[in-house]
Structure formats: structure tokens, C-alpha cells
Design an enzyme around this catalytic site. Structure first.
Site, PDB file in Angstrom:
ATOM      1  N   ASP A  96      37.954-118.544-101.728  1.00  0.00           N
ATOM      2  CA  ASP A  96      36.387-118.463-100.920  1.00  0.00           C
ATOM      3  C   ASP A  96      36.875-118.019 -99.594  1.00  0.00           C
ATOM      4  OD1 ASP A  96      35.508-119.430-103.317  1.00  0.00           O
ATOM      5  OD2 ASP A  96      36.124-121.771-102.718  1.00  0.00           O
ATOM      6  N   HIS A 141      33.153-113.892-107.112  1.00  0.00           N
ATOM      7  CA  HIS A 141      33.132-113.162-105.911  1.00  0.00           C
ATOM      8  C   HIS A 141      31.848-112.874-105.384  1.00  0.00           C
ATOM      9  CE1 HIS A 141      37.673-111.750-106.373  1.00  0.00           C
ATOM     10  NE2 HIS A 141      37.481-113.285-106.017  1.00  0.00           N
TER      11      HIS A 141
HETATM   12  P1  IMP Z   1      40.465-124.456-112.714  1.00  0.00           P
HETATM   13  O1  IMP Z   1      41.203-123.003-112.129  1.00  0.00           O
HETATM   14  O2  IMP Z   1      39.325-124.171-112.996  1.00  0.00           O
HETATM   15  O3  IMP Z   1      41.444-124.915-113.740  1.00  0.00           O
HETATM   16  O4  IMP Z   1      40.653-125.131-111.479  1.00  0.00           O
HETATM   17  C1  IMP Z   1      41.747-125.692-110.886  1.00  0.00           C
HETATM   18  C2  IMP Z   1      41.663-125.972-109.205  1.00  0.00           C
HETATM   19  O5  IMP Z   1      41.500-124.589-108.610  1.00  0.00           O
HETATM   20  C3  IMP Z   1      40.351-126.541-108.957  1.00  0.00           C
HETATM   21  O6  IMP Z   1      40.628-127.353-107.556  1.00  0.00           O
HETATM   22  C4  IMP Z   1      39.522-125.569-108.483  1.00  0.00           C
HETATM   23  O7  IMP Z   1      38.463-125.989-107.645  1.00  0.00           O
HETATM   24  C5  IMP Z   1      40.276-124.423-107.990  1.00  0.00           C
HETATM   25  N1  IMP Z   1      39.591-122.996-108.146  1.00  0.00           N
HETATM   26  C6  IMP Z   1      39.638-122.580-109.247  1.00  0.00           C
HETATM   27  N2  IMP Z   1      39.065-121.220-109.232  1.00  0.00           N
HETATM   28  C7  IMP Z   1      38.546-121.452-107.977  1.00  0.00           C
HETATM   29  C8  IMP Z   1      37.899-120.193-107.214  1.00  0.00           C
HETATM   30  O8  IMP Z   1      37.714-119.099-107.314  1.00  0.00           O
HETATM   31  N3  IMP Z   1      37.532-120.593-105.756  1.00  0.00           N
HETATM   32  C9  IMP Z   1      37.931-121.874-105.279  1.00  0.00           C
HETATM   33  N4  IMP Z   1      38.632-123.013-105.913  1.00  0.00           N
HETATM   34  C10 IMP Z   1      38.949-122.513-107.285  1.00  0.00           C
HETATM   35 MG    MG Z   2      34.817-117.768-104.852  1.00  0.00          MG
END
Ligand code: IMP
Ligand code: MG
Length: 309
Positions: free
Chosen positions: A13, A42
Site C-alpha cells: 500500500d 493496486h
Molecule cells: P494473505 O496474503 O492474505 O495471506 O495475508 C497475510 C498478511 O499480508 C496479512 O497481514 C495481510 O493484511 C497482508 N497483505 C496481503 N496482501 C496485502 C496487500 O496487497 N497489501 C497490504 N497487505 C497485504
Molecule cells: Mg494494495
């Protein structure tokens, strides 16, 4: 350019979508290759319209840009088809034959797991989908009839484009601190998010890369659980104008001031050759709309200088 990797410096982000779409138009991008999966969104503003893209590469804004999804990526077929329709890019879109597929069962497994819930995952099922890939039972893009017209050899196309001197951008997702290897384990995502891993997902060797652009936001945010040094309260974040909600899941983003120590480490591990810094105007009043460095308030210029150093 010609071959640039764009990676996130903190917990995602940082504004990669904005930077990638800017570069796509400014440099006349020929190829944009997306890595990662549907958990990332994105955000791109284009012709007064807001897109939160989970699958389609951010380079879609450049009319002639070939849009590819890497072999190491995980494709959510319904989301992919929906975004292909929404962005109107079907005729220039390709998916590597070996990209793996995220299915509904993976999201169900993600949401049903107490362990994953405690990590604050996005619930899209990316962790369980990768587990399946590692078990070597995953479905691949080449096995899915709806993807038949998109299936291609992304490594071959991308390497050819680089060899021909085309402008190629490899699009990372999330940020270094969510890396499975280098992040704040176990509060991380299910893949390495560093520049080297982005190249590996696409199938581009390290000698082929010219620039690694690391994207930082002028303050730090994090979604989900896990450590966040110097975290401020939601009330304080609102007061400072830093409060954000996630583009994908709508969850509150936690926030903290810019962290130079973490930024230094991110620059090291990614081998950054250049930086993009977003949302300067949220930290230093008087920056909004300015396009010339010299016009920035002194404090903002000092911040940029320190970040650069
Ligand atoms: P997962 O990737 O859904 O398994 O989530 C694992 C961790 O990564 C969590 O803390 C999510 O909030 C974070 N996370 C996964 N993808 C993103 C993203 O695109 N932006 C911000 N945090 C992410
Ligand atoms: Mg994002």
C-alpha cells in the site's frame, strides 16, 4: 527502463499502482508483467475512473502495452475475467501457462483457519493456494478452458522483449516487510515479495534488470496483525490525515511515521537503484499539486534528501 522492477518498501500500500501507471504513460511501456496474487489491490486513477486491480497489470493505462501474468503468480479466474472486461484489455492480455489457480475452496480454507485468521489474512485464499502448489497438486492456467485464449509463455515473451530493447516493467505486489523470507514472520504473506523474487516469478535473470524502483509512502501503514514500530492510534492517524482503509478488503490500515531504519534495509535487500515516494502532501502541508522539487517546502525537501541518503 528498459527492464525495471517495481517493489514495495514497507508493508504494501505504498502506492505502487499509481507509480506503475505513471511510468507506463510517461515511458510508453511496452510490457507490464504482474506477479503475486489476488490478495493485492493496486489502485489506479485513469480518465477520472478509479480501478482497484487485483489481477490485471497496472500498465493497462498505456494503450499498446502487452499485459502479462507471471508463471509464479496465482490466478483467480473470475476476478481476472471481470477485470479484463472492466479494463477492456482482452486483446493484449496473457497468462503464463504455468501460473497456478486460486479456487473457492482456498478462500474457504483461509477463512476457516484460526491460525490464518490470527495473522489477519485478506481471506482470498492465497496461503492455501500456495500450499497446494507446493504439494504439487495445484491446477495450472493451461488446465482452465476459460483461460485458453490467454495462455502464453511469459518468460519467453518477456526475455525476448528485453533483448529487443523494449520497455519492460515487472510489477511487484505487497512490500518487503510482508515477505515470507524477509518480513515479520509469521505475520507475512505466502511468498517472497522482494525484487529478486519478482524476477524469479516472471522468469527473468538478475543480469537482465536495469533498475529496481522501490516505492515508499511518506508514512507507514500496515493491514492485518503483526508488529508495527511506533504505531499511532486511529484517532491520531485521522488527525494527521494518514488514516486509510484497504483498497481490497476495506479494512482499517494501521499507521506509523516513516521508518528510516526499515527503509534502509528494504533498499539493501531489494538492491534499489531508485525510489518513488508517495503522499508527501499528507506529511508536509503545502506540497499538494507541486511538480517541481525546488518549490517543495524546506521540510519536505529535507525529508526527500534524507530518504535518498
Ligand atoms: P494473505 O496474503 O492474505 O495471506 O495475508 C497475510 C498478511 O499480508 C496479512 O497481514 C495481510 O493484511 C497482508 N497483505 C496481503 N496482501 C496485502 C496487500 O496487497 N497489501 C497490504 N497487505 C497485504
Ligand atoms: Mg494494495
Amino acid at each position: 527502463m528498459p527492464c525495471t522492477v517495481v517493489a514495495g518498501g514497507f508493508w504494501g500500500d505504498e502506492g505502487k499502482g499509481k507509480i506503475i501507471s505513471y511510468l507506463a504513460l510517461k515511458d510508453g511501456l511496452d510490457f507490464c508483467v504482474r506477479t503475486g496474487s489476488v490478495n493485492a489491490a493496486h489502485t489506479i486513477w485513469f480518465q477520472s475512473k478509479r480501478y482497484a486491480l487485483h489481477m490485471i497489470p497496472g500498465g493497462f493505462v498505456a494503450e499498446k502495452c502487452r499485459l502479462l501474468i507471471a508463471a509464479g503468480a496465482n490466478v483467480h479466474v473470475a476476478q481476472f475475467l471481470k477485470e479484463a472486461e472492466q479494463t477492456g484489455v482482452k486483446n493484449r492480455l496473457g497468462v503464463d501457462r504455468q501460473a497456478s489457480i486460486i479456487e473457492e475452496k482456498h478462500a474457504a480454507q483461509d477463512k476457516a483457519s484460526e491460525h490464518l485468521k490470527a495473522l489477519g489474512t485478506t481471506g482470498w485464499g492465497v496461503g492455501p493456494a500456495i500450499e497446494e502448489r507446493v504439494r504439487r497438486t495445484a491446477k495450472l492456467a493451461k488446465d482452465v478452458p476459460e483461460l485458453a485464449s490467454y495462455v502464453t509463455d511469459v518468460a519467453l515473451e518477456t526475455n525476448r522483449a528485453i533483448d529487443e530493447g523494449k520497455n519492460v516493467l515487472l510489477e511487484g505486489t505487497q512490500g518487503l516487510l510482508l515477505s515470507l523470507f524477509h518480513g515479520s514472520y509469521p505475520y507475512v504473506t505466502s511468498r517472497d515479495t522482494s525484487a529478486s523474487a519478482i524476477c524469479s516469478e516472471v522468469g527473468v535473470g538478475p543480469t537482465k534488470v536495469d533498475e529496481v524502483m522501490l516505492v515508499f509512502k511518506s508514512f507507514v501503514t500496515r493491514v492485518g496483525t503483526g508488529p508495527l514500530p511506533e504505531e499511532i492510534s486511529k484517532e491520531e492517524a485521522i488527525k494527521r490525515g494518514w488514516f486509510e482503509t484497504a483498497a481490497g478488503t476495506g479494512r482499517d490500515r494501521r499507521s506509523a511515521p516513516f521508518n528510516f531504519e526499515l527503509a534502509r534495509r528494504a533498499a539493501m535487500i531489494n538492491g534499489a537503484t531508485c525510489l518513488a515516494v508517495t503522499k508527501l502532501d499528507c506529511v508536509f502541508p503545502g506540497c499538494q499539486g507541486l511538480r517541481v522539487y525546488e518549490r517543495l517546502p524546506l521540510e519536505a525537501r529535507e525529508f526527500i534528501k534524507r530518504t535518498e541518503d
